[in-house]
Design an enzyme around this catalytic site. Sequence first.
Site, PDB file in Angstrom:
ATOM      1  N   ASP A 184       0.874  -1.175   0.000  1.00  0.00           N
ATOM      2  CA  ASP A 184       0.000   0.000   0.000  1.00  0.00           C
ATOM      3  C   ASP A 184       0.912   1.226   0.000  1.00  0.00           C
ATOM      4  OD1 ASP A 184      -1.993   1.932   0.493  1.00  0.00           O
ATOM      5  OD2 ASP A 184      -3.085   0.579   1.835  1.00  0.00           O
ATOM      6  N   ASP A 204      -2.629   4.691  -2.657  1.00  0.00           N
ATOM      7  CA  ASP A 204      -3.493   5.434  -1.750  1.00  0.00           C
ATOM      8  C   ASP A 204      -3.767   6.842  -2.281  1.00  0.00           C
ATOM      9  OD1 ASP A 204      -4.516   5.697   1.187  1.00  0.00           O
ATOM     10  OD2 ASP A 204      -3.252   7.455   0.913  1.00  0.00           O
ATOM     11  N   GLU A 261      -6.841   4.044  -5.365  1.00  0.00           N
ATOM     12  CA  GLU A 261      -7.945   4.540  -4.551  1.00  0.00           C
ATOM     13  C   GLU A 261      -8.416   5.851  -5.183  1.00  0.00           C
ATOM     14  OE1 GLU A 261      -9.094   5.678   0.041  1.00  0.00           O
ATOM     15  OE2 GLU A 261      -7.265   6.442  -0.845  1.00  0.00           O
ATOM     16  N   HIS A 315     -10.565  -0.892   5.521  1.00  0.00           N
ATOM     17  CA  HIS A 315     -10.161  -0.295   6.797  1.00  0.00           C
ATOM     18  C   HIS A 315     -10.740   1.102   7.005  1.00  0.00           C
ATOM     19  CE1 HIS A 315      -7.648   1.413   3.769  1.00  0.00           C
ATOM     20  NE2 HIS A 315      -7.193   2.315   4.613  1.00  0.00           N
TER      21      HIS A 315
HETATM   22  C1  GLC Z   1      -6.793   6.702   2.229  1.00  0.00           C
HETATM   23  C2  GLC Z   1      -6.644   5.574   3.227  1.00  0.00           C
HETATM   24  C3  GLC Z   1      -6.991   6.091   4.584  1.00  0.00           C
HETATM   25  C4  GLC Z   1      -6.034   7.213   4.926  1.00  0.00           C
HETATM   26  C5  GLC Z   1      -6.007   8.287   3.835  1.00  0.00           C
HETATM   27  C6  GLC Z   1      -4.837   9.185   3.993  1.00  0.00           C
HETATM   28  O1  GLC Z   1      -8.085   7.158   2.136  1.00  0.00           O
HETATM   29  O2  GLC Z   1      -7.406   4.476   2.843  1.00  0.00           O
HETATM   30  O3  GLC Z   1      -6.965   5.105   5.558  1.00  0.00           O
HETATM   31  O4  GLC Z   1      -6.409   7.803   6.133  1.00  0.00           O
HETATM   32  O5  GLC Z   1      -5.907   7.731   2.538  1.00  0.00           O
HETATM   33  O6  GLC Z   1      -3.647   8.525   3.644  1.00  0.00           O
END
Ligand code: GLC
Length: 565
Positions: free
Chosen positions: A98, A199, A256, A331
């Site tokens: 990740d 991410d 993401e 998560h």
């Molecule tokens: C993404 C992750 C999350 C995190 C954010 C900042 O949304 O999934 O858990 O807090 O990025 O890195």
Amino acid sequence: MNPKWWKESVAYQIYPISFKDSNGDGIGDLRGIISKLDYLQDLGVDVIWVCPIYKSPNHDNGYDISDYCDIMKEFGTMADFDVMLREMHARGMKLMMDLVLNHTSHQHPWFIESRSSKDNPKRDYYIWRKGKNGGPPNNWESYFSGSVWELDPQTDEYYLHLYSKYQPDLNWENQVVIDKLHEMVEWWLKKGVDGFRFDAIAHIIKAEGYPDAANPGGTATVRAYEMFSNLEDVHTMLQNLHDKVLYFYDIMTVGETSGLGPEQALDYVGDGRRELNMTFMFEHMNLDCAAPGGGKWDTVPWKLTDLKKIMSNWQTVLHNRGWNANYLCNHDQPRSVSRFGNDLFYRVPSAKMLATFIHMLEGTPYIYQGEEIGMTNVAFELIDDYRDVETLNYYEEKRNQGMPEAQIMSNIHKKSRDNARTPMQWDDSEDGGFTTGVPWIRVNSNFREINAAAAVKDPDSIYHYYKKLIQLRKKHPVIVYGEYALLLEEHEEIYAFTRTLEDQRLLIILNFYEHEPVFELPAEFAAGKQELLISNYAPSKEDDLTQLKLRPYEARVYLERQIQA
Ligand code: GLC
Ligand code: CA
């Protein structure tokens, strides 16, 4: 159909801090993960996505990285990492890292230098601006409440952070930063990792000139999503990363990317785009939000017909042109069985039904740790038992705004990210066998009933049902590659669809409620030709597919061979 190993795979997500503690300090770690690889191999998953394990001061559980090429000391060492990777590969499983490329920790040496003075060579690694009218440079609101700008007294300028103030955003307009990130990605690939989840990748580019967002309410900050999401140059950046680095490795990538529909997603994952293999959709995660795009905390009941619309759209638009990543939990989200199923009276059948749903869609299915044993949301009475920075900021903000405590807590019970972050429940011993010490966050008190040991022992468990779903995927290409078609579009309780590949067709029938609606076989199906592949209830002799009364949360998958096109 363009076969690829990552299309045929099932992914399993580990949130390491909550997975398994090996040394009694209450914090999950890499040795803990290693000790559970046999469990995962037995489940049958192919790819393990491990949430960030890099060095980090842990303001956002590792999503604030202070060294990309080192391991968080709480999680272990690089030697432990090497063992973990080797042991995964030895079991035929792959590792997906990740990677957080949008921001670092405020304790990353780059940021420490960057903030030290205006003429530091690394000043431009981050986004610094002067204030405006005695306040921040613009009105954008952070994901974790408040302004995205933080004033740094040292140089009297603001730095930008889309997430917490401990997560300053990197400046993707600086070629030196880009080159360093490329180098680092390559470094991990040379170590032998098999892929990345990128991410917050949709946000690496911000609107030129950092203009104020429209602000009809005149409030201090506004959700300015469009100012930093899915902008054109994100694609240029991803194509560069692909062409210079990723292209040379046979890996799996997922982004993401919130805030987009399938047509826009094709810009990321479309065949020939040279960007990513798949992205996580978010539209279905917004179904229970009162005002879509207006924040996650105010919820409304979601509607099955809306879920069908969204999923069908993604299934249809991406077919033969891109690839889906299908999930109901991670998560950052509440537990799927609590949100989309019924964790009170029908926990087992509804968890199995939801699993059937995700595994029978076209796309790579993702299982979030604990989902395979039907772990549920948690409802801590006291805010002190929560750990998540987003939750704590929300609590603080709403308290200050005068929202009643009971209302705040009820919202937190429904939507806090800690719902998914309570420790994995391994057995019925103290603290669910997660740790011998004091867990960093309380274990859900239902661990004596819901735990992996019990699930492995019980052939009718959710765990064994997942195992069977995964085995079916390996056996029937139609589950991986079949084309999706929705049936009964308007039905408010039954979600039924087909998947077709050459002369094979799957018929998937899912009852999303505890009522007992009747499924009627549409005329285009010849009765009596369907073989039942899997169901969460034992079939009975009187079963008649032409007129099938479904039991609460019943799921059935039929296979029909030699259909006439
Ligand atoms: C993404 C992750 C999350 C995190 C954010 C900042 O949304 O999934 O858990 O807090 O990025 O890195
Ligand atoms: Ca530990």
